[in-house]
Design a protein around this motif. Structure first.
Motif, PDB file in Angstrom:
ATOM      1  N   VAL A 255      -7.811   3.411  11.119  1.00 13.47           N
ATOM      2  CA  VAL A 255      -6.941   4.350  10.121  1.00 13.47           C
ATOM      3  C   VAL A 255      -7.732   5.591  10.100  1.00 13.47           C
ATOM      4  CG1 VAL A 255      -5.001   2.439   9.497  1.00 13.47           C
ATOM      5  CG2 VAL A 255      -7.095   2.868   8.041  1.00 13.47           C
TER       6      VAL A 255
ATOM      7  N   LYS B 284      -4.514   4.724  -1.891  1.00 10.49           N
ATOM      8  CA  LYS B 284      -3.575   4.582  -0.640  1.00 10.49           C
ATOM      9  C   LYS B 284      -3.618   2.777  -0.445  1.00 10.49           C
ATOM     10  CE  LYS B 284      -3.241   8.442   2.892  1.00 10.49           C
ATOM     11  NZ  LYS B 284      -3.732   9.066   3.329  1.00 10.49           N
TER      12      LYS B 284
ATOM     13  N   TRP C 239      -3.764  -0.825   2.199  1.00 11.16           N
ATOM     14  CA  TRP C 239      -4.381  -1.584   3.426  1.00 11.16           C
ATOM     15  C   TRP C 239      -4.191  -3.378   3.419  1.00 11.16           C
ATOM     16  CZ3 TRP C 239      -6.886   2.557   2.824  1.00 11.16           C
ATOM     17  CH2 TRP C 239      -6.760   4.398   2.908  1.00 11.16           C
TER      18      TRP C 239
ATOM     19  N   ALA D   3      -0.539  -0.840   5.837  1.00 11.35           N
ATOM     20  CA  ALA D   3      -0.014  -0.288   4.522  1.00 11.35           C
ATOM     21  C   ALA D   3       0.639  -0.529   3.590  1.00 11.35           C
ATOM     22  CB  ALA D   3      -0.106   1.257   4.363  1.00 11.35           C
TER      23      ALA D   3
END
Length: 162
Positions: A87, A135, A137, A148
Motif C-alpha cells: 500500500v 489511516k 491497516w 484498510a
C-alpha cells in the motif's frame, strides 16, 4: 531532547523485530527501483504451523510504501521472502509517521497486527500516545493482504522511560 523521544521510542519498540533484521533481509523480491531503501521492518505473528510473515516500510524517493512479505523458502540459513501486498502511504504532514504493530491496536480488531499513520505525542507522565491517526491497516492473514480499517478505535501507545 524530548522532541526526539518519539523517534527513539519507535526505534526501541522495534528491537525485538530488529533482532531478526538480518534474517528478514535474507533474500527478497527486488525493491521496485534503485533509489528505494527499507526504512523499517517488523515480524508479524501468524498461525504457528504456517509460513512466517513480515512487513517493511519502503521509501522510494519521496514515496513511502508498506509492503507485506511471506517467507517462501530458505537459501542456506537465510529465509527467502516474497512480496504479497503493498500500500502507498501519503503523509499529510512531515510529523506523521508509520506506527508499527508493536505499539498499535484496534478495538475493532483486537488480536490482529495493526499499522497506523499518525503522530505520537508526549503525555504529562512521559508516555507517548497517538494523535491525529489518519489511516490504518490490519494484516488479513486469510487473504494475505493489508486491509484498510477505520481509524476510530485505533490507539498507539508507548510507556514512558524511567
Amino acid at each position: 531532547m524530548s522532541r526526539h523521544l518519539p523517534a527513539i521510542a519507535a526505534l526501541l519498540a522495534l528491537i525485538p523485530a530488529a533482532s531478526h533484521a538480518s534474517e528478514a533481509r535474507g533474500e527478497s523480491t527486488p525493491l521496485p527501483a534503485k533509489d528505494c531503501v527499507e526504512v523499517s521492518g517488523t515480524a508479524l505473528s501468524a498461525i504457528a504451523e504456517g509460513p512466517a510473515y513480515a512487513a517493511a516500510e519502503i521509501k522510494c524517493g519521496a514515496k513511502l510504501s508498506l509492503v507485506l512479505r511471506r517467507q517462501t523458502g530458505m537459501n542456506g540459513n537465510l529465509p527467502v521472502w516474497t512480496v504479497l501486498d503493498q500500500v502507498t502511504i501519503s503523509k499529510p504532514s512531515p510529523r506523521h509517521e508509520l506506527l508499527q504493530p508493536a505499539y498499535c491496536s484496534s478495538s475493532r480488531f483486537p488480536d490482529l497486527a495493526v499499522f497506523a499513520l499518525g503522530r505520537m505525542v508526549e503525555q504529562p507522565d512521559g508516555s507517548y500516545r497517538s494523535e491525529n491517526v489518519v489511516k490504518a491497516w490490519r494484516f488479513d492473514i486469510r487473504r494475505e493482504r493489508l486491509a484498510a480499517i477505520p481509524v476510530d478505535g485505533v490507539i498507539c501507545a508507548l510507556d514512558g522511560v524511567d
